[in-house]
Every structure is written in C-alpha cells, then in structure tokens.
Design an enzyme around this catalytic site. Structure first.
Site, mmCIF file in Angstrom:
data_model
loop_
_atom_site.group_PDB
_atom_site.id
_atom_site.type_symbol
_atom_site.label_atom_id
_atom_site.label_comp_id
_atom_site.label_asym_id
_atom_site.label_seq_id
_atom_site.Cartn_x
_atom_site.Cartn_y
_atom_site.Cartn_z
ATOM 1 N N THR A 100 14.356 4.853 9.469
ATOM 2 C CA THR A 100 15.216 3.682 9.656
ATOM 3 C C THR A 100 14.535 2.458 9.070
ATOM 4 O O THR A 100 13.350 2.225 9.310
ATOM 5 C CB THR A 100 15.474 3.478 11.170
ATOM 6 O OG1 THR A 100 16.039 4.690 11.678
ATOM 7 C CG2 THR A 100 16.425 2.315 11.423
ATOM 8 N N HIS A 113 4.090 -10.243 2.959
ATOM 9 C CA HIS A 113 3.203 -11.188 3.651
ATOM 10 C C HIS A 113 2.345 -12.024 2.713
ATOM 11 O O HIS A 113 1.653 -12.941 3.157
ATOM 12 C CB HIS A 113 2.362 -10.474 4.718
ATOM 13 C CG HIS A 113 1.241 -9.622 4.223
ATOM 14 N ND1 HIS A 113 -0.066 -9.993 4.337
ATOM 15 C CD2 HIS A 113 1.222 -8.401 3.634
ATOM 16 C CE1 HIS A 113 -0.841 -9.032 3.856
ATOM 17 N NE2 HIS A 113 -0.085 -8.054 3.425
ATOM 18 N N CYS A 129 -12.570 -7.659 2.037
ATOM 19 C CA CYS A 129 -13.213 -7.431 3.338
ATOM 20 C C CYS A 129 -12.183 -6.839 4.281
ATOM 21 O O CYS A 129 -12.030 -7.273 5.393
ATOM 22 C CB CYS A 129 -13.833 -8.701 3.893
ATOM 23 S SG CYS A 129 -12.671 -10.023 4.108
ATOM 24 N N ASN A 174 -5.842 -10.391 -7.337
ATOM 25 C CA ASN A 174 -5.825 -11.067 -6.041
ATOM 26 C C ASN A 174 -7.128 -11.784 -5.717
ATOM 27 O O ASN A 174 -7.153 -12.719 -4.926
ATOM 28 C CB ASN A 174 -5.518 -10.058 -4.927
ATOM 29 C CG ASN A 174 -6.410 -8.842 -5.006
ATOM 30 O OD1 ASN A 174 -6.402 -8.112 -5.998
ATOM 31 N ND2 ASN A 174 -7.201 -8.614 -3.980
ATOM 32 N N THR A 219 0.846 -1.203 0.000
ATOM 33 C CA THR A 219 0.000 0.000 0.000
ATOM 34 C C THR A 219 0.879 1.250 0.000
ATOM 35 O O THR A 219 0.663 2.178 -0.789
ATOM 36 C CB THR A 219 -0.939 -0.006 1.227
ATOM 37 O OG1 THR A 219 -1.737 -1.183 1.168
ATOM 38 C CG2 THR A 219 -1.821 1.220 1.257
#
Ligand code: PLP
Length: 390
Positions: A245, A209, A332, A161, A69
């Site tokens: 960082t 992820h 969702c 997706n 994102t």
C-alpha cells in the site's frame, strides 16, 4: 540554533507538513474503488505529476518507494533481472554484463551495485574515476563503454551530496546512448537546486527529505521500455512493480515539497548568496581553509571545506556546543565519521580529508546562520592557535 545540514535532511517545509497532515487525516486506500479510495488515488496521481515536473520527466513511469535507497536497489537489481527476463523472451535482447558506477556515488548506489556483481554470475562492476575537482572522467567512461560484450548499465549522480559538484550528465547520456548502455542518474542532491532532465537517462532517483519533504519517501523514474523487474512482490500496487500500500500522506508531502522546490527561483538565489557569503567570509577569517570542488560547477547550497589540522569530529562537537549544526565532509550514516570515499576519489590526502566539514544551506537558511557558523569556526581556529602556542 543554526541548522546547516540540509544535504543530510532538509527540515519539513510548511506546505509539505500541511499536505501530509491533511492527507493523513483523510485516509483511504488508493486501491479501493469507493469514493474515499478514489480520492486517495487522485492524491497519488497529482503527486506523480508534481514530482515528475521536478525531475523534468514526461514519458516516464513514476514508482513511489520508501526513499532513494530503495529506489536505487530497485533500479539496479530490477534492471539486471529485467534485462535477463527480456533476454529469455527474445534472444536478440542483450543481458546486462557490465556495470559502471562513478567512484563518488552515494552508498545507496554503490552497495547494491557491489552486491549485484557478487551475486549475479556474468555481471562485472567497475568504478569510474573523477578529476581532482570531483567531476566524472568522461574519457574513462567512453573507453570503458567500448570494451566487452553485452549491455552496460552506468550509474552517475547529477550532483554529489558531499561536495555539491555537478556532473556532466548530458555528455554522459550521449556516450551511453551511443554505446546502447542504460543510464541511472541519482538526482537526490541536485533536485530543486538545478533543472533536471529525466529524458537523458533510463532511471532517475529522488528523495523527498532532501527537498523539504518527509523522510521515508522517494521515487524512481523509469523510461518507457527500460527493463525493470519488481523487487518487492505482493499485491499489484504500482503496476506490480512495487507491491505494498502506498505511503499516501508521505507521497502527498513529497509532492508539496517538490512543487515548492521547483517554484523557488527566489529561494535558489538566496541560498546561492548565503553559500557564497559563507565561503568568502570563511577564507577571510581562516585563509588556510580549503574548499573542495571550488573550481568545478557546484550546487548552490553546498560547501565542503577543511580547516587543516582540526579533525572533523573535534570541529563538529565544538560547533555543536555553539549551536551550529554542520556535518562531517564524509558520510556519517552510522553516527561515526568515516574517511570520505568522495574526497579520496578526488585525490585528497587522508590527513586533510579527515578535517572535512560540510555546511549545506536550504529553504529556511538565513544570513544569521552564516554569521554564527563563521563566528564559531573563527573561535575554533583561535583556540587551536592558542593551544599550539602554549
Ligand atoms: N543518494 C544521495 C546522493 C543521497 O544523499 C542520499 C541520502 O543521503 C541517498 C541517495 C539515499 O536517500 P534516502 O535517504 O532517501 O534513502
């Protein structure tokens, strides 16, 4: 429990966890020049190579972000502002005046594109249609690119997706190059499933992820020379393009997951087999089930289907009670099931779209997951038939 929701997030791979926890205990700031800092810098440089290999990227800058994102927000706003800066410095360089996004993009791309069009004077946004199979209408893109002055920025995902439908990125890239347009490819869903070639685009997004890495880490690939203005400013980290960082352990976990995902030819064959078995058995058990995008080339692990007459929300709860975790076919992200803009773009009627479910398989899926899902879906359908007969 049977986790069939890898497209929402894929469980952490053991290799990723090992690398993440090792780096977390190592510590160090990659900007420090002492030995510990240099060790941290080496982790980041190694991660850049591993993640770039997954993206098929050679002459690219890799910017690590807090996820896809952020990478999408940086790429879109950064391209528009960066082109304005270049234009200011050299009047022969064109500003971005038109953005074209496919109507099936993830909200991580759609929302920042909409906001830019609202906020930046002189930038227009158009959405591009897809076919009933969920594939970008490249003729519509060709026509759109012919019109208007200034430079265009096009955003199309490598694969969707929700449906897993693979997009014709090579052809899209050729059309963009011919028109001098910039191309952003969201490769989040496709990464690790199909070979990626970042050289076809100017910006590419990845998220850790979705490939078995940690949440909250992503990457933006930027082609050499493509305009990009920093959005997060502060320190000079990452060439000043993304201050702050670096998330060292997250980046190390991302790299380990990227390496494992790229390596896994056997894993891909297994996932493809599981998805195909799932769909074959689904249609045997429930012949009226509808599989979306079934006639288009699709990612190996994704099945988006509907049991007509059974609302997604009801099915999700029933399957959850049976220990089968799937997702609604629609996004969702807020915890509520909303109608899918992807299925709507494919012309699926709302009544059917509101019954959509997505089963997505990944690195740790097994045949037992397929069997449990089919058993739970069959049970659900029997209950519906019984209720209707009563
Ligand atoms: N793009 C696609 C296709 C996605 O599926 C997602 C996550 O659902 C994103 C972008 C956003 O990724 P992240 O969760 O890393 O911000």
């Amino acid at each position: 429990m049977h986790y069939l929701d890898h497209n929402a997030t894929s469980p952490l791979r053991p290799e990723s966890l090992a690398s993440l926890s090792h780096t977390l205990s190592l510590g160090g700031n990659a900007s420090s020049i002492h030995a510990r800092g240099r060790a941290a810098r080496a982790v980041i440089e190694d991660a850049k190579e591993k993640v770039a290999l997954l993206a098929g990227a050679a002459a690219y800058d890799v910017i690590f972000t807090s996820g896809a994102t952020e990478a999408a927000n940086l790429a879109l706003a950064g391209a528009v502002e960066g082109a304005l800066d270049q234009h200011g410095a050299d009047s022969k360089v064109a500003r971005i005046t038109r953005m074209f996004v496919s109507s099936i993009e993830h909200s991580a791309v759609l929302a920042p594109a909409r906001r830019l069009a609202e906020r930046v004077p002189g930038v227009r946004l158009e959405t591009l249609p897809v076919t009933v199979d969920g594939v970008l209408d490249t003729e519509a893109l060709r026509v759109a690119l012919r019109e208007g002055k200034g430079r265009a920025l096009v955003a199309v995902m490598a694969a969707n997706n929700e449906t897993g439908v693979i997009q014709p990125v090579e052809e899209i890239s050729r059309l963009c190059r011919e028109a001098g347009a910039l191309l952003l490819v969201d490769a989040v869903a496709a990464a690790g499933k199909i070979p990626l070639d970042a050289s076809l685009c100017d910006y590419m997004l990845l998220s850790a992820h979705k490939i078995g890495g940690p949440q909250g880490v992503g990457a933006l690939f930027v082609a050499k020379g493509a305009p990009l203005a920093a959005q997060l400013v502060g320190g000079g980290q990452q060439g000043g393009l993304r201050a702050g960082t670096e998330n060292l352990s997250g980046i190390a976990g991302f790299a380990a997951a990227a390496h494992a995902a790229r390596d896994g030819a056997g894993e891909r064959d297994r996932i493809a087999h599981l998805r195909d078995r799932f769909e074959t058995q689904l249609l045997q058990a429930i012949p009226e089930a509808v599989i979306f995008g079934a006639d288009a080339p699709r990612l190996i692990g994704t099945s988006n289907f509907a049991l007509p007459g059974t609302a997604s929300a009801i099915a999700l709860i029933a399957l959850d009670l049976d220990g089968v975790w799937v997702n609604a076919g629609a996004s969702c992200s807020s915890g509520k099931v909303a109608a899918s803009h992807v299925l709507a773009a494919m012309g699926v009627e709302l009544a059917l779209a509101s019954c959509a479910l997505r089963a997505s398989f990944g690195w740790n899926s097994e045949m037992a997951d397929v069997e449990a899902a089919i058993t739970a879906l069959t049970k659900l359908r029997q209950r519906k038939t019984t209720l209707e007969a009563a």
